[in-house]
Design a protein around this motif. Sequence first.
Motif, short mmCIF file in Angstrom:
data_model
loop_
_atom_site.label_atom_id
_atom_site.label_comp_id
_atom_site.label_asym_id
_atom_site.label_seq_id
_atom_site.Cartn_x
_atom_site.Cartn_y
_atom_site.Cartn_z
N GLU A 99 -4.37 -3.53 -7.96
CA GLU A 99 -4.42 -2.70 -6.75
C GLU A 99 -4.29 -3.60 -5.51
N PRO A 100 -3.74 -3.06 -4.37
CA PRO A 100 -3.34 -1.67 -4.17
C PRO A 100 -1.92 -1.33 -4.66
N CYS A 101 -1.19 -2.36 -5.13
CA CYS A 101 0.21 -2.13 -5.50
C CYS A 101 0.35 -1.11 -6.62
N ARG A 102 -0.60 -1.12 -7.56
CA ARG A 102 -0.53 -0.18 -8.69
C ARG A 102 -0.51 1.28 -8.20
N SER A 103 -1.40 1.61 -7.25
CA SER A 103 -1.46 2.99 -6.72
C SER A 103 -0.18 3.32 -5.95
N LYS A 114 0.83 -1.20 0.00
CA LYS A 114 0.00 0.00 0.00
C LYS A 114 0.87 1.26 0.00
N GLU A 115 0.31 2.35 -0.49
CA GLU A 115 1.03 3.63 -0.55
C GLU A 115 1.55 4.03 0.84
N SER A 116 0.73 3.77 1.88
CA SER A 116 1.11 4.16 3.25
C SER A 116 2.34 3.38 3.75
N GLU A 117 2.67 2.26 3.09
CA GLU A 117 3.80 1.44 3.52
C GLU A 117 5.10 1.80 2.79
N LEU A 118 5.04 2.75 1.86
CA LEU A 118 6.23 3.12 1.09
C LEU A 118 7.24 3.86 1.94
N ILE A 147 5.14 -5.51 -13.59
CA ILE A 147 4.29 -6.46 -12.82
C ILE A 147 3.54 -5.71 -11.71
N SER A 148 4.23 -4.74 -11.09
CA SER A 148 3.63 -4.01 -9.96
C SER A 148 2.55 -3.03 -10.41
#
Length: 302
Positions: A148-152, A123-127, A143-144
């Motif tokens: 979703e949620p990896c795409r976002s 998730k974006e919050s985990e970046l 691949i990423s």
Amino acid sequence: MANPSSATEMIVSFGEMLIDFVPDVAGVSLAESTGFLKAPGGAPANVACAITKLGGSSAFIGKFGDDEFGHMLADILKKNRVNSEGVCFDQDARTALAFVTLKKNGEREFMFYRNPSADMLLKESELNMGLIKQAKIFHYGSISLISEPCRSAHMAAMKAAKEAGVLLSYDPNVCDDEVAFLTQGDPEDEKNVMSLWYKGLKLLIVTDGEKGCRYFTKSFRGSVKGFSVNTVDTTGAGDAFVGSLLCSITKDTSLYQDEMKLKEALTFANACGAICTTQKGAIPALPDTAAAQQLISNSSSS
């Protein structure tokens, strides 16, 4: 952990890392295979390891399952001196697996077990945005971008890197197969390749396997010959090539404005890709600088 002095030269690689199960005998189907070798894989992770093998500085951002395989992959990154501060673990999803068929000529086919796997759930919050913003190059695959949620998370990471002035590197695996797929035309035709060009692009590379590669910039274009080796397994060859080229670019960002320098860097990258095909598995087969230089000097003297 990355050396703090080389943090400004760091290449941050984003995406998937998984376990490839490779048959212990080439040329058999998955059903016929009696045993498999466990090999760490995933293009962005392979690239990160290729960079450190060549003496560069890299970090990997991605997500594993909180399982035996996930912790094994995290350990492999550390053993390969890849900064893993951007790695997180999912309590519920498993680490991705792939079964690979090795044909007689070393080419492969994949069967993936990802439904969904942990890497798809980043998730974006985990970046780790701090890591992304301090990179010299932010590298990623395709691949990423699938689900979703990896795409976002991927799009947010790209945006943050771009805003921080980081150079973006995208590997959609552009070899002639992908050019044919993306353009619906002949991959040998320069017009088709150039239809992929867009404003802001600095360098476009098409890898042609053992034939070498083609390069395209605003000012010049051409090709660089590959190296003839005894191919066992092509897994990771493209990643060894990419890691090598990114290392060269971090050392000299004017590469794509100087054709001679670029051709030299691509010759070295071709050598790295070729060496990687002479052993099974991706990460164990990644070459160091001395091996690549040796292949180049052997080829020029023969």
